[in-house]
Design a protein around this motif. Sequence first.
Motif, mmCIF file in Angstrom:
data_model
loop_
_atom_site.group_PDB
_atom_site.id
_atom_site.type_symbol
_atom_site.label_atom_id
_atom_site.label_comp_id
_atom_site.label_asym_id
_atom_site.label_seq_id
_atom_site.Cartn_x
_atom_site.Cartn_y
_atom_site.Cartn_z
ATOM 1 N N UNK A 80 1.169 -1.264 -0.083
ATOM 2 C CA UNK A 80 -0.566 -0.325 0.339
ATOM 3 C C UNK A 80 1.107 1.665 0.617
ATOM 4 N N UNK A 81 1.731 1.271 0.836
ATOM 5 C CA UNK A 81 2.979 2.630 0.424
ATOM 6 C C UNK A 81 3.559 2.210 0.013
ATOM 7 N N UNK A 82 3.785 1.619 -1.544
ATOM 8 C CA UNK A 82 4.561 2.365 -2.267
ATOM 9 C C UNK A 82 3.192 2.142 -3.643
ATOM 10 N N UNK A 83 2.351 1.528 -3.156
ATOM 11 C CA UNK A 83 0.546 2.175 -4.265
ATOM 12 C C UNK A 83 -0.385 1.716 -4.776
ATOM 13 N N UNK A 84 -0.179 0.630 -3.360
ATOM 14 C CA UNK A 84 -1.829 -0.586 -4.465
ATOM 15 C C UNK A 84 -2.645 -0.425 -3.602
ATOM 16 N N UNK A 85 -3.717 0.414 -3.759
ATOM 17 C CA UNK A 85 -4.758 0.293 -3.050
ATOM 18 C C UNK A 85 -5.831 -0.566 -3.434
ATOM 19 N N UNK A 173 -6.055 6.690 -0.175
ATOM 20 C CA UNK A 173 -4.151 6.189 0.149
ATOM 21 C C UNK A 173 -3.770 6.816 -1.308
ATOM 22 N N UNK A 174 -4.280 7.593 -2.412
ATOM 23 C CA UNK A 174 -3.947 8.285 -3.594
ATOM 24 C C UNK A 174 -3.133 6.764 -3.798
ATOM 25 N N UNK A 175 -3.791 5.717 -4.129
ATOM 26 C CA UNK A 175 -2.337 4.687 -4.881
ATOM 27 C C UNK A 175 -2.721 4.827 -6.578
#
Length: 269
Positions: A80-85, A173-175
């Motif tokens: 999630x922190x890397x950008x997967x939502x 979360x701006x994924x």
Amino acid sequence: MTSQSPILQISDVSLVFGGVRALSDVSFSVLPGELFSIIGPNGAGKTSMLNCVSGRYTPTTGSVSFKGQDVTGLKPNDRAELGIGRTFQNLALFGHMNVLDNIMVGRHHLLKNNFLNGPLYWFGGAQKEELEHRRFCEDVIDFLEISHIRKATAGTLSYGLRKRVELARAVALRPDLILLDEPMAGMNLEEKEDMARFIIDLNEEWGMTVVMIEHDMGVVMDISNRVMVLDFGRKIAEGLPDEVMANSHVKKAYLGEEDDETDEDEQVA
Ligand SMILES: Nc1ncnc2c1ncn2[C@@H]1O[C@H](COP(=O)(O)OP(=O)(O)OP(=O)(O)O)[C@@H](O)[C@H]1O
């Protein structure tokens, strides 16, 4: 969507639960900015594949790369922190909390500062970060047209609205890549049309890459750039919506029509 590197690369992923083979050597890639759908009959392995991407499941063999980085061994929070939502097939909202809090809660683990930092929270720019976070959540609320219910308790909302709030929480979360598991399940026609419009806008205006599982073939064919078909854990087709619909293996999987084994041109895993 031209000669870019894929944002998501799935290589030979298999997933075995005891004696059940949920996925068998599935490979595919998704380019930045694509709206990519995964379809297939019940039990085909669609949710298992999404779980392998989000980190809920670790493939038995094979690998998952995101933005060029091998994330196969990473936990869901790290992904999630890397950008997967993602959103879930079955709603996962806090029913007793209001809509705004449900949306805000999703982003808390991404904030650099929190109450546990003590003085840093007040003097280290945390208030500014919190404000920006709140402002972004408000933008998401406006975009998904749920301002009128922002203070409503999530558990009291209609199913269609709860699905929209769950989408809002994932978007907050701006994924860069958002995984949608049956975003239109259980919705009426009007709700489906709204949801389709939001997904298109997320993709086209907000620039999010979308990987979606959806059973409504009309919607899938209307809004997807490309479609992959799973059947019994195997990829049986992948391509443009029209190509996939015309594929004899797909017709057979869905409609029980005769498979035309002589068609060598079709892309089959
Ligand atoms: N946690 C698990 N433990 C054991 N078996 C599982 C687990 N998750 C999935 N499976 C099995 O893996 C196979 C694929 O299931 P999956 O939910 O991925 O399919 P699906 O295509 O998403 O189905 P549906 O459209 O019904 O949601 C099924 O046989 C299912 O029973």
